[in-house]
Structure formats: C-alpha cells, structure tokens
Design a protein around this motif. Structure first.
Motif, PDB file in Angstrom:
ATOM      1  N   SER A 236     -19.635 -15.891  30.277  1.00  0.00           N
ATOM      2  CA  SER A 236     -19.217 -17.236  30.675  1.00  0.00           C
ATOM      3  C   SER A 236     -20.399 -18.186  30.859  1.00  0.00           C
ATOM      4  CB  SER A 236     -18.413 -17.166  31.981  1.00  0.00           C
ATOM      5  OG  SER A 236     -17.237 -16.400  31.820  1.00  0.00           O
ATOM      6  N   VAL A 237     -21.592 -17.721  30.503  1.00  0.00           N
ATOM      7  CA  VAL A 237     -22.799 -18.524  30.674  1.00  0.00           C
ATOM      8  C   VAL A 237     -23.083 -19.321  29.401  1.00  0.00           C
ATOM      9  CG1 VAL A 237     -25.305 -18.441  31.048  1.00  0.00           C
ATOM     10  CG2 VAL A 237     -23.786 -16.948  32.378  1.00  0.00           C
ATOM     11  N   HIS A 238     -23.392 -20.599  29.569  1.00  0.00           N
ATOM     12  CA  HIS A 238     -23.728 -21.482  28.456  1.00  0.00           C
ATOM     13  C   HIS A 238     -25.127 -22.032  28.687  1.00  0.00           C
ATOM     14  CE1 HIS A 238     -19.554 -21.852  26.735  1.00  0.00           C
ATOM     15  NE2 HIS A 238     -19.306 -21.331  27.932  1.00  0.00           N
ATOM     16  N   VAL A 239     -26.018 -21.804  27.718  1.00  0.00           N
ATOM     17  CA  VAL A 239     -27.440 -22.098  27.880  1.00  0.00           C
ATOM     18  C   VAL A 239     -27.851 -23.315  27.063  1.00  0.00           C
ATOM     19  CG1 VAL A 239     -29.781 -21.202  27.601  1.00  0.00           C
ATOM     20  CG2 VAL A 239     -27.934 -19.659  28.310  1.00  0.00           C
ATOM     21  N   PHE A 240     -28.471 -24.265  27.757  1.00  0.00           N
ATOM     22  CA  PHE A 240     -29.061 -25.450  27.129  1.00  0.00           C
ATOM     23  C   PHE A 240     -30.560 -25.442  27.428  1.00  0.00           C
ATOM     24  CE2 PHE A 240     -24.647 -26.259  27.824  1.00  0.00           C
ATOM     25  CZ  PHE A 240     -24.222 -27.077  26.786  1.00  0.00           C
ATOM     26  N   PHE A 241     -31.290 -26.387  26.859  1.00  0.00           N
ATOM     27  CA  PHE A 241     -32.738 -26.411  27.025  1.00  0.00           C
ATOM     28  C   PHE A 241     -33.204 -27.754  27.565  1.00  0.00           C
ATOM     29  CE2 PHE A 241     -31.727 -23.165  23.985  1.00  0.00           C
ATOM     30  CZ  PHE A 241     -32.519 -22.100  24.407  1.00  0.00           C
ATOM     31  N   THR A 242     -34.121 -27.691  28.518  1.00  0.00           N
ATOM     32  CA  THR A 242     -34.665 -28.939  29.074  1.00  0.00           C
ATOM     33  C   THR A 242     -35.625 -29.595  28.098  1.00  0.00           C
ATOM     34  OG1 THR A 242     -36.503 -27.768  30.162  1.00  0.00           O
ATOM     35  CG2 THR A 242     -34.469 -28.087  31.437  1.00  0.00           C
ATOM     36  N   ASN A 243     -36.231 -28.813  27.223  1.00  0.00           N
ATOM     37  CA  ASN A 243     -37.183 -29.351  26.248  1.00  0.00           C
ATOM     38  C   ASN A 243     -37.488 -28.291  25.196  1.00  0.00           C
ATOM     39  OD1 ASN A 243     -38.601 -28.153  28.704  1.00  0.00           O
ATOM     40  ND2 ASN A 243     -40.312 -28.216  27.249  1.00  0.00           N
ATOM     41  N   ASP A 244     -37.876 -28.752  24.024  1.00  0.00           N
ATOM     42  CA  ASP A 244     -38.300 -27.822  22.976  1.00  0.00           C
ATOM     43  C   ASP A 244     -38.877 -28.618  21.813  1.00  0.00           C
ATOM     44  OD1 ASP A 244     -38.835 -25.392  21.830  1.00  0.00           O
ATOM     45  OD2 ASP A 244     -36.738 -24.746  21.675  1.00  0.00           O
ATOM     46  N   GLN A 245     -39.524 -27.900  20.916  1.00  0.00           N
ATOM     47  CA  GLN A 245     -40.064 -28.488  19.699  1.00  0.00           C
ATOM     48  C   GLN A 245     -38.952 -28.645  18.662  1.00  0.00           C
ATOM     49  OE1 GLN A 245     -43.415 -29.164  21.152  1.00  0.00           O
ATOM     50  NE2 GLN A 245     -43.704 -29.048  18.935  1.00  0.00           N
ATOM     51  N   VAL A 246     -39.174 -29.534  17.730  1.00  0.00           N
ATOM     52  CA  VAL A 246     -38.271 -29.701  16.593  1.00  0.00           C
ATOM     53  C   VAL A 246     -39.014 -29.197  15.367  1.00  0.00           C
ATOM     54  CG1 VAL A 246     -36.963 -31.331  15.180  1.00  0.00           C
ATOM     55  CG2 VAL A 246     -37.199 -31.711  17.645  1.00  0.00           C
ATOM     56  N   GLY A 247     -38.503 -28.134  14.763  1.00  0.00           N
ATOM     57  CA  GLY A 247     -39.193 -27.557  13.609  1.00  0.00           C
ATOM     58  C   GLY A 247     -38.988 -26.065  13.556  1.00  0.00           C
ATOM     59  N   GLU A 248     -39.762 -25.410  12.707  1.00  0.00           N
ATOM     60  CA  GLU A 248     -39.601 -23.970  12.515  1.00  0.00           C
ATOM     61  C   GLU A 248     -39.928 -23.190  13.775  1.00  0.00           C
ATOM     62  OE1 GLU A 248     -41.713 -22.534   9.166  1.00  0.00           O
ATOM     63  OE2 GLU A 248     -40.719 -23.845   7.714  1.00  0.00           O
ATOM     64  N   SER A 249     -40.930 -23.624  14.510  1.00  0.00           N
ATOM     65  CA  SER A 249     -41.305 -22.950  15.744  1.00  0.00           C
ATOM     66  C   SER A 249     -40.689 -23.672  16.939  1.00  0.00           C
ATOM     67  CB  SER A 249     -42.835 -22.930  15.890  1.00  0.00           C
ATOM     68  OG  SER A 249     -43.208 -22.352  17.126  1.00  0.00           O
ATOM     69  N   GLN A 250     -39.871 -22.942  17.694  1.00  0.00           N
ATOM     70  CA  GLN A 250     -39.233 -23.494  18.889  1.00  0.00           C
ATOM     71  C   GLN A 250     -39.484 -22.556  20.067  1.00  0.00           C
ATOM     72  OE1 GLN A 250     -35.118 -24.332  17.249  1.00  0.00           O
ATOM     73  NE2 GLN A 250     -35.617 -26.369  18.043  1.00  0.00           N
ATOM     74  N   PRO A 251     -40.585 -22.765  20.790  1.00  0.00           N
ATOM     75  CA  PRO A 251     -40.979 -21.827  21.861  1.00  0.00           C
ATOM     76  C   PRO A 251     -39.912 -21.595  22.919  1.00  0.00           C
ATOM     77  CG  PRO A 251     -42.744 -23.369  21.362  1.00  0.00           C
ATOM     78  CD  PRO A 251     -41.547 -23.866  20.622  1.00  0.00           C
ATOM     79  N   ALA A 252     -39.219 -22.655  23.323  1.00  0.00           N
ATOM     80  CA  ALA A 252     -38.220 -22.485  24.379  1.00  0.00           C
ATOM     81  C   ALA A 252     -37.051 -21.631  23.887  1.00  0.00           C
ATOM     82  CB  ALA A 252     -37.720 -23.843  24.863  1.00  0.00           C
ATOM     83  N   TYR A 253     -36.548 -21.947  22.716  1.00  0.00           N
ATOM     84  CA  TYR A 253     -35.420 -21.198  22.163  1.00  0.00           C
ATOM     85  C   TYR A 253     -35.805 -19.757  21.870  1.00  0.00           C
ATOM     86  CZ  TYR A 253     -31.779 -19.811  18.827  1.00  0.00           C
ATOM     87  OH  TYR A 253     -30.770 -19.136  18.164  1.00  0.00           O
ATOM     88  N   GLU A 254     -36.944 -19.569  21.210  1.00  0.00           N
ATOM     89  CA  GLU A 254     -37.381 -18.213  20.851  1.00  0.00           C
ATOM     90  C   GLU A 254     -37.679 -17.385  22.096  1.00  0.00           C
ATOM     91  OE1 GLU A 254     -40.655 -19.236  18.386  1.00  0.00           O
ATOM     92  OE2 GLU A 254     -39.370 -20.141  16.849  1.00  0.00           O
ATOM     93  N   GLY A 255     -38.305 -18.007  23.096  1.00  0.00           N
ATOM     94  CA  GLY A 255     -38.585 -17.288  24.336  1.00  0.00           C
ATOM     95  C   GLY A 255     -37.318 -16.907  25.068  1.00  0.00           C
ATOM     96  N   ALA A 256     -36.334 -17.805  25.056  1.00  0.00           N
ATOM     97  CA  ALA A 256     -35.065 -17.505  25.722  1.00  0.00           C
ATOM     98  C   ALA A 256     -34.355 -16.338  25.056  1.00  0.00           C
ATOM     99  CB  ALA A 256     -34.170 -18.748  25.713  1.00  0.00           C
TER     100      ALA A 256
END
Length: 285
Positions: A103-123
């Motif tokens: 039931s958890v929905h995850v959004f991001f406070t910030n991240d890069q736009v492009g092939e490398s997305q540290p916040a998304y990949e780290g999550a």
C-alpha cells in the motif's frame, strides 16, 4: 502515560496522539531512542538522538507510524524520499513485517533527468527492492527529454495521483546539507523563493528537478534529519533564526515538521541557548 511520552519523543506530534498512533507505535517493534524533545519557532518539533545510527532508527519509526495510520484511514500511504542515507535507513524495514508495503506509494523529492538517476536507482537498491514496494507504485522523475518538460510532467504526476490528496504527501523525508539545502533547494537560489509548481528545475545546467518549498510545506508530515558536528551551525541557524534564514531546511515548516538531530549536530544550539525543557516533561505536568 509512559507509552505516550515515548511516542512523543519518537514522533514529535503532541497534538495528534490517538489510539491508532499508539497501536502503530507498538506494532513497529522499534525502540524510541530519542531521549529529549523540544519545540523551536514555527511549532517545529525537535527529537534529539545520541548518534546518526539512532537517527536512522527514528526515521524508520516515523515511517512505520505514518504508514500505519495512513493505510488504516485511507488505504494507501504516499511518501516522498530523497537519496542517500535517509533512504538507506529504510532498508532496515525489509522483512520486518512492520509495514504493508503493498500500500506504499513512493515519490521523489528530487532527481536527475537522464540515464543516470541517483535517487531512483538508490531507492530501488536500498529500499524499494528489499522491502517489496510494487514497482508500479514507484513514481520516478521522467528520465527522457529536457528538465523543463520533466518538471512539468512530474508536477502533473503528483497533481493527478489518487494517493496524494490535494497535493499533500502523507510523509516527506528530507536529509540536509551543511549549507542548509534539502531536496535540491539551495540557499540563495531562485527556487527557494517558491512558485506555484509542485516541481521545478533544480539546477538547469545539471538537468535536475526538485519539489518546491511550497510542496514540502503542504505535506501532512515532514521529517528533517541532520547528524554530525559539521551540521552544527546549520542547525543553530535553522532553530534560532528561522524567520530570517534563507536556508531551505529552516524554511520547511509544514503543519507537522519534526527535526531529528543528534548530540553532535545540536551541540552549537545547546551551547548558545542551554538545555531546553523537553516535550516529555511538558506533557507530563
């Protein structure tokens, strides 16, 4: 009474204690390792922990309780997360049985736009994967196109989401920099002055986007963490000069904002202002 006092120190929400919250606290199986709590300007709550490891446990506590209450009341839980140590802390909840991650929905406070997305990949690596959050409920910043389009599209994602009621996340987790930045909102940047968009450009040259200060301040609950002596001066200004400060972390003042600090990061504040009366002491009078 003791159980309520412990909940005060762990979750810093004196005005919202309910049987549901206390049951949720008991179900987390986590220790309430904050040993002191006090209020600073803007009705922000401060929970003091011994060290960074205890702060990480406090982050997990706050996540568990907010998730349990939100899921019990509306069937879903929306959380906006950054990258780094804050997200790594949540990995401790894997296989714990303390949260209904379906039931958890995850959004991001910030991240890069492009092939490398540290916040998304780290999550994915540290939280989503280990804890079993469905990938269909992880809303990444668009990774194609330009940052202007990504900011616009991610704003629409937030605005149209059925789990983010009236643009209010159930919980936002924020780390802080020694300069007082949070998300990708930096001191002195035009983004700090706000705007009507939920998401805006962070640093156009770097192709990053960030949620706005307005979005952070609409959230139902915000947890701001700051550990280590290097953040001492930032914590001092955030607590004592919030009305005049242009540091984004100091400007985060949602209806329910709690700072998690440790002995090292709060030392400068204590040296100048002394020991503050704790929320627990106030509550038990």
């Amino acid at each position: 009474m003791l159980g309520i006092v412990i909940a005060v120190l762990c979750f810093g929400n004196v005005g919202a204690f309910t049987p549901a919250l206390l049951r949720a606290k008991r179900n987390t199986g986590l220790k309430a390792s904050a040993y002191e709590g006090f209020l600073v300007s803007g009705e922000r709550k401060v929970d003091v922990f011994k060290n960074a490891a205890d702060i990480q446990e406090g982050i997990c506590c706050a996540f568990c309780v907010a998730a349990a209450i939100s899921i019990a009341t509306k069937g879903s839980f929306s959380v906006a997360i950054p990258s780094g140590s804050v997200v790594k802390a949540l990995g401790a909840l894997a296989d714990s049985g303390r949260v209904d991650f379906s039931s958890v929905h995850v959004f991001f406070t910030n991240d890069q736009v492009g092939e490398s997305q540290p916040a998304y990949e780290g999550a994915l690596a540290d939280f989503v994967g280990p804890c079993g959050v469905p990938l269909s409920q992880v809303y990444r910043v668009p990774n194609t196109g330009d940052a202007v389009s990504a900011a616009r599209d991610y704003s629409r994602t937030i605005q149209s989401s059925r789990v983010v009621e009236d643009g209010q996340f159930d919980l936002v987790l924020l780390g802080t920099g020694t300069d007082g930045h949070c998300a990708s909102l930096f001191p002195g940047s035009p983004q700090v002055e706000g705007g009507s968009s939920d998401v805006m450009l962070a640093k156009k040259s770097e192709g990053a986007v960030t949620v706005s200060l307005e979005t952070l301040n609409k959230a139902k609950k915000v947890i701001v963490s700051a550990s280590g002596a290097a953040r001492g001066l930032m914590v001092l200004e955030s607590f004592s000069k919030a009305e005049d400060s242009r540091m984004p972390a100091a400007m985060v003042q949602s209806p329910d904002t709690t700072w998690l600090v440790d002995d090292a990061s709060v030392a400068e504040y204590r040296e100048k202002f002394g020991t503050r009366e704790s929320l627990a002491a106030e509550f038990t009078k």
